[in-house]
Design an enzyme around this catalytic site. Structure first.
Site, short mmCIF file in Angstrom:
data_model
loop_
_atom_site.label_atom_id
_atom_site.label_comp_id
_atom_site.label_asym_id
_atom_site.label_seq_id
_atom_site.Cartn_x
_atom_site.Cartn_y
_atom_site.Cartn_z
N SER A 252 3.17 -2.65 10.24
CA SER A 252 4.63 -2.64 10.41
C SER A 252 5.31 -3.96 10.01
O SER A 252 6.26 -4.40 10.64
CB SER A 252 4.99 -2.26 11.85
OG SER A 252 4.54 -0.95 12.13
N GLY B 142 2.21 1.81 10.77
CA GLY B 142 3.17 2.91 10.67
C GLY B 142 3.85 3.26 11.98
O GLY B 142 4.50 4.30 12.07
N GLY C 241 2.63 -1.34 4.29
CA GLY C 241 2.65 0.08 3.99
C GLY C 241 4.08 0.57 3.76
O GLY C 241 4.65 0.39 2.68
N GLY C 242 4.66 1.16 4.79
CA GLY C 242 5.98 1.79 4.69
C GLY C 242 7.03 0.96 3.97
O GLY C 242 7.75 1.46 3.09
N GLU D 291 -5.63 -5.50 10.33
CA GLU D 291 -4.63 -4.47 10.59
C GLU D 291 -4.92 -3.77 11.92
O GLU D 291 -5.75 -2.83 11.96
CB GLU D 291 -4.64 -3.43 9.48
CG GLU D 291 -4.31 -3.98 8.12
CD GLU D 291 -3.67 -2.93 7.23
OE1 GLU D 291 -2.55 -3.15 6.79
OE2 GLU D 291 -4.29 -1.87 7.01
N ASN E 21 0.87 -1.18 0.00
CA ASN E 21 0.00 0.00 0.00
C ASN E 21 0.91 1.23 0.00
O ASN E 21 1.49 1.57 1.02
CB ASN E 21 -0.88 -0.03 1.26
CG ASN E 21 -1.71 1.24 1.41
OD1 ASN E 21 -1.83 2.03 0.46
ND2 ASN E 21 -2.28 1.44 2.59
N TRP E 22 1.01 1.84 -1.17
CA TRP E 22 1.94 2.99 -1.30
C TRP E 22 1.38 4.25 -0.63
O TRP E 22 2.09 5.24 -0.50
CB TRP E 22 2.21 3.27 -2.78
CG TRP E 22 3.11 2.25 -3.43
CD1 TRP E 22 3.64 1.13 -2.85
CD2 TRP E 22 3.58 2.26 -4.78
NE1 TRP E 22 4.41 0.45 -3.77
CE2 TRP E 22 4.39 1.13 -4.96
CE3 TRP E 22 3.40 3.14 -5.87
CZ2 TRP E 22 5.03 0.83 -6.17
CZ3 TRP E 22 4.01 2.85 -7.07
CH2 TRP E 22 4.83 1.70 -7.22
N LYS E 23 0.11 4.24 -0.28
CA LYS E 23 -0.54 5.42 0.32
C LYS E 23 -0.32 6.65 -0.57
O LYS E 23 -0.23 6.51 -1.79
CB LYS E 23 -0.04 5.64 1.74
CG LYS E 23 -0.08 4.38 2.59
CD LYS E 23 0.06 4.65 4.06
CE LYS E 23 0.21 3.32 4.79
NZ LYS E 23 0.02 3.42 6.22
N GLU F 258 -6.99 4.38 7.80
CA GLU F 258 -6.75 5.81 7.57
C GLU F 258 -7.96 6.45 6.90
O GLU F 258 -8.27 7.61 7.15
CB GLU F 258 -5.47 6.00 6.74
CG GLU F 258 -4.22 5.72 7.58
CD GLU F 258 -3.02 5.24 6.81
OE1 GLU F 258 -2.99 5.35 5.57
OE2 GLU F 258 -2.08 4.75 7.47
N HIS G 179 -9.62 1.03 4.59
CA HIS G 179 -8.36 1.16 5.34
C HIS G 179 -8.61 2.04 6.56
O HIS G 179 -9.40 2.99 6.50
CB HIS G 179 -7.29 1.78 4.43
CG HIS G 179 -5.91 1.70 5.03
ND1 HIS G 179 -5.48 2.59 5.99
CD2 HIS G 179 -4.90 0.83 4.85
CE1 HIS G 179 -4.25 2.27 6.36
NE2 HIS G 179 -3.88 1.20 5.69
C1 PEP Z 1 -0.91 -0.13 5.91
O1 PEP Z 1 -0.90 1.00 5.52
O2 PEP Z 1 -1.85 -0.87 5.59
C2 PEP Z 1 0.17 -0.60 6.78
C3 PEP Z 1 0.07 -1.80 7.29
O3 PEP Z 1 1.21 0.27 7.00
P1 PEP Z 1 2.62 -0.07 7.67
O4 PEP Z 1 3.11 -1.35 7.05
O5 PEP Z 1 3.48 1.10 7.36
O6 PEP Z 1 2.36 -0.25 9.13
#
Ligand code: PEP
Length: 248
Positions: free
Chosen positions: A212, A172, A233-234, A166, A9-11, A96, A94
């Site tokens: 994470s 994050g 994500g990251g 999640e 997920n590049w956000k 967010e 998601h």
């Molecule tokens: C996400 O955005 O779905 C996510 C899991 O982010 P991260 O891996 O950065 O925690």
């Protein structure tokens, strides 16, 4: 047997040049792995990333969509607009989006149904806040989110949905749920799907962990019995990290 699915997920990251560079760097690595690989890009880079990953194992995903086919919804994107760009997966609900853009269980359900109608595979995100975890209501929360999201979805369509568990406190933050705890919640979600539909459906639905995930913890997470992949994500923004995760 469920094939693991790992989605990045590049956000709200990567303009075209960076997106194409990253996609090119991931192509070869994706072709080496047996898992399904998806990258969920910002809308504006879909066309270029599509060209970059053509002929590779990487599938294209988006991060959101509207539940209506078209109309006066300024700033929104429809399912047809996504499929036209070669998108096969779409993240729905998601945390967010729930947190910053007021998405509710009801709008998530509408989006899930529209995505399925348009042959997009939804990646449905569920998960609890830190407060909810601390008050021992994780199961209650993920059950409510899952049941509401699947409302009105036929069993054959339900099988196509990918669920991403999640925990919000792990997104994050660098904090990860322990692989055992993540597995327990995911097994619980699978049971919710079984109660809602049948054992057959629950055994087919892929349930990822997200929060994470990085190269250093991917193997341990992926080795859990009920965990069918990861939403990343990251770490999906770094070619080396994401390559290591998909080749866990
Ligand atoms: C996400 O955005 O779905 C996510 C899991 O982010 P991260 O891996 O950065 O925690």
């Amino acid at each position: 047997m469920r094939l693991p699915i790992i989605a990045g997920n590049w956000k709200m990251n990567n303009t075209i040049e960076d997106a194409v560079k990253l996609a090119n760097e991931l192509k070869e690595e994706a072709n080496k792995t047996d898992v399904k690989v998806v990258i969920c890009c910002p809308f504006t880079v879909l066309a270029d990333v599509r060209k970059a990953v053509e002929g590779s194992k990487i599938k294209l995903g988006a991060q959101n969509m509207h539940w209506e086919d078209n109309g006066a919804y300024t700033g929104e994107i429809s399912a047809d607009m996504l499929t036209e760009q070669g998108v096969e997966y779409v993240i729905i609900g998601h945390s967010e989006r729930r947190q910053y853009f007021n998405e509710t269980d009801e709008t998530v359900n509408k989006k899930i149904k529209k995505a399925l109608e348009k042959d997009l595979i939804p990646i449905l995100c569920v998960g609890e806040t830190l407060e909810e975890k601390e008050s021992n209501t994780t199961n209650e929360i993920v059950k409510r989110q899952t049941v509401k999201a699947f409302e009105g979805v036929e069993a054959e369509d339900a099988k196509k949905i990918v669920i991403a568990y999640e925990p919000i406190w792990a997104i994050g933050t660098g904090k990860t749920a322990s692989p055992e705890d993540a597995n327990d919640v995911i097994a619980y979600i699978r049971n919710v799907v079984k109660e809602t539909y049948s054992e057959e459906v629950s055994e087919v639905v892929a349930i990822q962990y997200g929060g994470s995930v990085k190269a250093a913890n991917a193997t341990e997470i992926m080795n859990q019995e009920d965990i069918d992949g990861a939403l990343v994500g990251g770490a999906s923004l770094k070619a080396e990290e994401f390559s290591a995760i998909i080749n866990f």
